[in-house]
Design a protein around this motif. Structure first.
Motif, PDB file in Angstrom:
ATOM      1  N   GLN A   1       5.118  10.151  -9.840  1.00 25.03           N
ATOM      2  CA  GLN A   1       4.119   9.200 -10.303  1.00 25.03           C
ATOM      3  C   GLN A   1       2.804   9.943 -10.526  1.00 25.03           C
ATOM      4  O   GLN A   1       2.582  11.033 -10.006  1.00 25.03           O
ATOM      5  N   HIS A   2       1.912   9.335 -11.315  1.00 20.61           N
ATOM      6  CA  HIS A   2       0.627   9.975 -11.617  1.00 20.61           C
ATOM      7  C   HIS A   2      -0.130  10.362 -10.345  1.00 20.61           C
ATOM      8  O   HIS A   2      -0.841  11.364 -10.317  1.00 20.61           O
ATOM      9  N   SER A   3       0.016   9.574  -9.299  1.00 21.25           N
ATOM     10  CA  SER A   3      -0.733   9.817  -8.063  1.00 21.25           C
ATOM     11  C   SER A   3      -0.400  11.165  -7.443  1.00 21.25           C
ATOM     12  O   SER A   3      -1.191  11.719  -6.676  1.00 21.25           O
TER      13      SER A   3
ATOM     14  N   ASP B   1       3.256   6.459 -14.912  1.00 20.64           N
ATOM     15  CA  ASP B   1       2.460   5.450 -14.229  1.00 20.64           C
ATOM     16  C   ASP B   1       3.333   4.430 -13.510  1.00 20.64           C
ATOM     17  O   ASP B   1       2.929   3.832 -12.533  1.00 20.64           O
ATOM     18  N   GLU B   2       4.542   4.223 -13.979  1.00 16.32           N
ATOM     19  CA  GLU B   2       5.399   3.165 -13.440  1.00 16.32           C
ATOM     20  C   GLU B   2       5.984   3.551 -12.087  1.00 16.32           C
ATOM     21  O   GLU B   2       6.150   4.722 -11.765  1.00 16.32           O
ATOM     22  N   PHE B   3       6.325   2.525 -11.318  1.00 20.36           N
ATOM     23  CA  PHE B   3       7.032   2.747 -10.056  1.00 20.36           C
ATOM     24  C   PHE B   3       8.522   2.946 -10.349  1.00 20.36           C
ATOM     25  O   PHE B   3       9.084   2.305 -11.234  1.00 20.36           O
ATOM     26  N   PHE B   4       9.157   3.835  -9.619  1.00 18.02           N
ATOM     27  CA  PHE B   4      10.593   4.030  -9.747  1.00 18.02           C
ATOM     28  C   PHE B   4      11.131   4.458  -8.392  1.00 18.02           C
ATOM     29  O   PHE B   4      10.395   4.950  -7.544  1.00 18.02           O
ATOM     30  N   ASN B   5      12.413   4.291  -8.196  1.00 22.06           N
ATOM     31  CA  ASN B   5      13.038   4.706  -6.944  1.00 22.06           C
ATOM     32  C   ASN B   5      13.443   6.173  -7.020  1.00 22.06           C
ATOM     33  O   ASN B   5      13.656   6.723  -8.097  1.00 22.06           O
ATOM     34  N   ARG B   6      13.558   6.796  -5.861  1.00 18.15           N
ATOM     35  CA  ARG B   6      13.946   8.207  -5.850  1.00 18.15           C
ATOM     36  C   ARG B   6      15.411   8.371  -6.216  1.00 18.15           C
ATOM     37  O   ARG B   6      16.242   7.496  -5.957  1.00 18.15           O
TER      38      ARG B   6
END
Length: 336
Positions: free
Chosen positions: A176-178, A203-208
């Motif tokens: 992620q961008h963070s 930018d989006e959330f995703f699972n590992r």
């Protein structure tokens, strides 16, 4: 193994280097300085500088003076480099040693009887991933959200992944961008990209998820990440690879520092914060989806309140609704 590890490096980066620069600028530090007293907050940093040979006591002036760091650097880094090379060589040797038994297992009836799905619990996960990394011949795909990752394991990950790259395999990693704000992650990226690995952020959330040679995929099987699921079913693995590829195409190169790209990333994080507010997620959930701490997420919301001249969350939500914003607007329009 070198006596200087992650704890000493953290102390050096956070406190000792600043003390060294202060001594260097002042031309010395009196031996009776209160900061050097037993139990003083800066005493551990001072002791580390002395052990590293960066400070030397001048008997004539009764002061601690700064020394050229070149020699100290070599004394610390050279043993670590030798140890890293030894571990990589040993890892490769173990991988070859396991080849015979691995092939035997795959030919055995038990392998097919276990089916295409394997549950891995806690302490079994890391050895399983290590074995798959050692076996990987062509490509490893990794989707790694920033939140929840144990940064203490990054040095081990660097050794594994650099060994994989040096065998000629490819690595593509999605964060992620963070993750761009993490010094440990930047270190990992520097090591793998120097050897041909690719890293992007989204930018989006995703699972590992990790996929080895498009043959085996490993995903979480629980919220607490204490159980993982290894998947060998070809159709499911192909589906997960397709999900990764779609995200990869939308992601931004980690190593790029172009001003326009950084502006786009900031705009994407702003847009996702808007979406979290509009969808009404609790702050901890929103922070997790952005891959940041709750405190950082609160800062994002505060920035939006200032931007929209709102004093409360309610006013902010009302203003967003009045303007018809959804958080899905083209971020490039903001510059118009």
């Amino acid at each position: 193994m070198s006596e200087y590890g992650p704890e000493e490096r953290a102390l050096f980066e956070q406190e000792a280097s600043a003390l060294y620069e202060e001594v260097l600028t002042a031309g010395g530090l009196p031996v009776d300085d209160k900061r050097l007293a037993d139990g003083a907050p800066q005493r551990p940093a001072f002791d580390l500088l002395v052990r590293l040979g960066l400070l030397r006591r001048d008997r004539d002036t009764d002061t601690w003076v700064a020394e050229d760091p070149t020699g100290s650097q070599a004394r610390v880094i050279t043993p670590l480099g030798r140890e890293g090379a030894r571990l990589i060589e040993e890892s490769s040797s173990w991988a070859h040693a396991f080849d015979a038994v691995t092939q035997a297992w795959r030919r055995a009836p038990q392998a097919s009887e276990r089916g295409p799905f394997t549950y891995l619990h806690a302490e079994a996960i890391d050895p399983f991933l290590a074995a798959l990394t050692a076996e990987c011949q062509e490509e490893a795909l990794t989707a790694q959200p920033q939140t929840g990752r144990d940064l203490r394991l990054l040095p081990t990950g660097i050794l594994r992944d650099t060994a994989l790259l040096e065998r000629g395999a490819k690595i593509r990693t999605l964060y992620q961008h963070s993750a761009r704000r993490s010094s440990a992650t930047r270190q990992y990226v520097a090591e793998v990209t120097a050897r041909g690995g690719e890293v992007r952020t989204l930018d989006e959330f995703f699972n590992r998820m990790i996929v080895f040679d498009r043959r085996v995929a490993v995903i979480p099987s629980g919220e607490d990440l204490s159980v993982a699921l290894a998947i060998r079913e070809p159709s499911v693995v192909a589906y997960l690879v397709d999900v990764f590829e779609r995200s990869w195409e939308r992601a931004r190169p980690f190593t790029s520092r172009e001003i326009s790209l950084m502006k786009d990333i900031a705009a994407e994080q702003r847009a996702m914060t808007l979406r979290m507010l509009i969808e009404g997620h609790p702050d901890p959930v929103s922070a997790k989806r952005l891959g940041v701490s709750p405190r950082t997420y609160a800062g994002y919301v505060a920035d939006l309140k200032e931007e929209f001249e709102a004093e409360t969350r309610f006013q902010l939500g009302y203003t967003i609704g009045q303007r018809g914003l959804s958080g899905n607007e083209d971020t490039h329009d903001d510059d118009a």
